[in-house]
Scaffold this motif. Structure first.
Motif, PDB file in Angstrom:
ATOM      1  N   ASN A 133       0.842  -1.140  -0.027  1.00 22.88           N
ATOM      2  CA  ASN A 133       0.123   0.051  -0.039  1.00 22.88           C
ATOM      3  C   ASN A 133       0.857   1.284  -0.004  1.00 22.88           C
ATOM      4  OD1 ASN A 133      -2.628   1.211   0.009  1.00 22.88           O
ATOM      5  ND2 ASN A 133      -2.257   1.624   2.164  1.00 22.88           N
ATOM      6  N   ARG A 134       1.856   1.334  -0.648  1.00 20.12           N
ATOM      7  CA  ARG A 134       2.746   2.216  -0.892  1.00 20.12           C
ATOM      8  C   ARG A 134       3.809   2.163  -1.972  1.00 20.12           C
ATOM      9  NH1 ARG A 134       7.894   1.427   1.761  1.00 20.12           N
ATOM     10  NH2 ARG A 134       7.857  -0.453   2.866  1.00 20.12           N
ATOM     11  N   THR A 135       4.374   3.269  -2.296  1.00 21.97           N
ATOM     12  CA  THR A 135       5.549   3.372  -3.405  1.00 21.97           C
ATOM     13  C   THR A 135       6.900   3.093  -2.991  1.00 21.97           C
ATOM     14  OG1 THR A 135       4.347   4.702  -4.878  1.00 21.97           O
ATOM     15  CG2 THR A 135       6.449   4.702  -5.142  1.00 21.97           C
ATOM     16  N   VAL A 136       7.435   2.059  -3.366  1.00 24.01           N
ATOM     17  CA  VAL A 136       8.977   1.686  -3.027  1.00 24.01           C
ATOM     18  C   VAL A 136       9.781   2.340  -3.649  1.00 24.01           C
ATOM     19  CG1 VAL A 136      10.545  -0.233  -3.036  1.00 24.01           C
ATOM     20  CG2 VAL A 136       8.107  -0.772  -2.155  1.00 24.01           C
ATOM     21  N   VAL A 140      12.579   7.691   2.411  1.00 27.28           N
ATOM     22  CA  VAL A 140      11.306   7.369   2.867  1.00 27.28           C
ATOM     23  C   VAL A 140      10.332   8.600   2.588  1.00 27.28           C
ATOM     24  CG1 VAL A 140       9.905   7.098   5.130  1.00 27.28           C
ATOM     25  CG2 VAL A 140      11.991   5.863   4.654  1.00 27.28           C
ATOM     26  N   PRO A 141      10.699   9.837   2.766  1.00 22.50           N
ATOM     27  CA  PRO A 141       9.700  11.053   2.377  1.00 22.50           C
ATOM     28  C   PRO A 141       9.513  11.086   0.909  1.00 22.50           C
ATOM     29  CG  PRO A 141      11.701  11.922   3.913  1.00 22.50           C
ATOM     30  CD  PRO A 141      11.925  10.444   3.439  1.00 22.50           C
ATOM     31  N   LEU A 142      10.523  10.474   0.012  1.00 25.09           N
ATOM     32  CA  LEU A 142       9.804  10.298  -1.563  1.00 25.09           C
ATOM     33  C   LEU A 142       9.156   9.470  -1.568  1.00 25.09           C
ATOM     34  CD1 LEU A 142      13.462  10.667  -3.549  1.00 25.09           C
ATOM     35  CD2 LEU A 142      11.439  12.074  -3.804  1.00 25.09           C
ATOM     36  N   SER A 143       9.202   8.381  -1.002  1.00 21.39           N
ATOM     37  CA  SER A 143       8.174   7.093  -1.124  1.00 21.39           C
ATOM     38  C   SER A 143       6.847   7.503  -0.686  1.00 21.39           C
ATOM     39  CB  SER A 143       8.685   6.252  -0.131  1.00 21.39           C
ATOM     40  OG  SER A 143       7.548   5.211   0.199  1.00 21.39           O
ATOM     41  N   GLU A 144       6.714   8.645   0.452  1.00 18.75           N
ATOM     42  CA  GLU A 144       5.425   8.874   1.019  1.00 18.75           C
ATOM     43  C   GLU A 144       4.923   9.945  -0.150  1.00 18.75           C
ATOM     44  OE1 GLU A 144       6.773  10.416   4.569  1.00 18.75           O
ATOM     45  OE2 GLU A 144       6.545   8.618   5.711  1.00 18.75           O
ATOM     46  N   LEU A 145       5.764  10.797  -0.561  1.00 16.08           N
ATOM     47  CA  LEU A 145       5.388  11.686  -1.467  1.00 16.08           C
ATOM     48  C   LEU A 145       4.820  11.242  -2.751  1.00 16.08           C
ATOM     49  CD1 LEU A 145       5.248  14.645  -3.000  1.00 16.08           C
ATOM     50  CD2 LEU A 145       7.481  14.014  -3.936  1.00 16.08           C
TER      51      LEU A 145
END
Length: 450
Positions: A144-147, A176-181
């Motif tokens: 449920n997120r971008t790797v 990690v902030p990039l993944s969340e973005l």
């Protein structure tokens, strides 16, 4: 599962005798060569075969029974899975020796040449050194997120990075902030990569997008840029489509890196080729200028010149420098950098340096002619096609900067055995610590009567 496949996967024990050019341990089992990830010469290891081939097999390390004295604890928690580094388990001193051996073996075996002198290796910081990188991105529904990260070893998947020990600050801690973005974007499954460029004065990210962004997406990217002091760019197509994403009226500072010893500041775009390791690049420039030793009356030819990384420092010493590069946009950048730094004795031309007609009698060009010194800095394929031009230039000194020992060795053999040069000196430069990548320099001098 068949009895045969069970046997293939059964743990085995082997003695490691050497390292391959890819940094894998080499063992010989029942007369067949086996490459084993993360194993070091002299070690007795337990390993498991995961691939059989006609000429060699491949295996993964399960346990080190008798470790090498050169084995160290990897700093990165992702080592062994991430394909970005393969030698973190080998001491820094032994990494340099490994690369020096790769270079010398290639020169001897492929080029049939031996340098008269081995240059001392160049090495800068071995951590947080990468100022350019291409990070892969993939939306993973199960997580449920971008790797975001580098490709895994031996698989098509992307390593789920938490941080990167070789990316230059601040990018080392922005994974990690990039993944969340990207996860928060409406097109999270249509963002395949993010390019990183860390300049001396700014940081830029180029986000590849396969579908148009919504206004809300753009706002998220802009906010990320403000919060992390990062310049954001979008790339909807080829490199010619890269454009900044910033607030109206905002001006982005041009990316630049400085070469203090030569009082230079070079501007570049976030997708331009620049040397990955900034501090090592400064050492490499110093070595190049020292080895070529241009005089105020010399004409110097810089082939594969890029945006002027070597041309402009050489122009501070030489009478004239002519730079040639296949990428017209980089040539434009080189000309602008020369003007910006007040260098009127540097001229730049666009030409295909891999054109086989370069060595023919019909070849003519405004940049070809007589030169005193030549610098070559080709891509991995080497500079074979342009070597006849080098020979016809009459240069008494040629410096070859290489990113692949095999192509360097081939070209060294041609320069020595066909064009009358001597291989005066050669040595490695650790542009990519903890990887098997071998950057090197080789100095050729015209032989007496050559």
């Amino acid at each position: 599962m068949s009895r045969r496949s069970n046997a293939q996967r059964a743990p085995e024990v082997a003695k490691i005798t050497d390292l391959s050019h890819e940094g894998r341990g080499i063992a010989h089992v029942e007369g067949k060569t086996v490459f084993i990830d993360d194993a070091l010469p002299g070690e007795l290891v337990e390993w498991q075969r995961f691939k059989r081939g006609r000429n060699f097999d491949e295996g993964r390390l399960l346990r080190v029974i008798e470790p090498s004295p050169a084995r160290v604890e990897p700093r990165c928690i992702h080592f062994g899975m991430c394909g970005g580094c393969v030698l973190q388990h080998l001491s820094g001193e032994q990494q340099l020796l490994f690369k020096q051996k790769q270079l010398m073996d290639s020169l001897t075996r492929i080029g049939k040449v031996t340098p008269q002198e081995i240059l001392p290796p160049l090495q800068a910081d071995t951590w947080n050194y990468r100022r350019r990188a291409r990070l892969a991105a993939r939306w993973v529904p199960k997580k449920n997120r971008t790797v975001v990260g580098f490709r895994e070893r031996n698989t098509p998947y992307i390593t789920d990075l938490q941080r990167c020990e070789v990316l230059q600050s601040p990018m080392d801690r922005l994974i990690v902030p990039l993944s969340e973005l990207v996860t928060a974007l409406s097109i999270r499954n249509r963002v395949p990569q993010i390019e990183v460029a860390v300049a001396d004065n700014a940081v830029a990210l180029v986000v590849r997008v396969l579908e148009p962004l919504t206004d809300a997406d753009k706002a998220l990217l802009q906010r990320f840029g403000r919060e992390h002091s990062v310049q954001m760019f979008l790339q909807p197509g080829g490199y010619d489509t890269v454009a900044p994403l910033h607030d109206a009226g905002e001006e982005l500072a041009p990316l630049e890196y400085r070469v203090p010893a030569f009082d230079l500041a070079l501007h570049f775009l976030p997708t331009d080729f620049i040397q990955v390791n900034g501090p090592l690049n400064l050492q490499m420039i110093d070595r190049a200028v020292t080895l070529l030793a241009p005089q105020s009356t010399d004409r110097v030819l810089d082939l594969f010149c890029g945006l002027g990384n070597f041309s402009l420092p050489l122009a501070r010493r030489a009478g004239q420098v002519v730079g040639v590069e296949g990428d017209a946009s980089l040539v434009a950048r080189a000309r602008a950098n020369a003007a910006r730094n007040g260098l009127e004795n540097a001229q730049f031309y666009t030409a295909n340096l891999a054109d086989e007609s370069l060595g023919t009698a019909q070849f003519s060009s405004p940049w070809a002619g007589k030169f005193d010194k030549v610098l070559l800095d080709p891509p991995r394929a080497g500079a074979q096609e342009v070597l006849p031009v080098v020979a016809k230039s009459g240069a008494d000194t040629v410096l070859y900067i290489s990113c692949h020992p095999g192509s360097l060795a081939r070209d060294a053999g041609i320069l020595v055995h066909e064009h009358g040069y001597e291989l005066r000196a050669a040595g490695v430069m650790d542009m990519f610590p903890h990887t098997a990548h071998v950057e090197s320099a080789a100095l050729f001098v015209k032989a007496v009567g050559g």
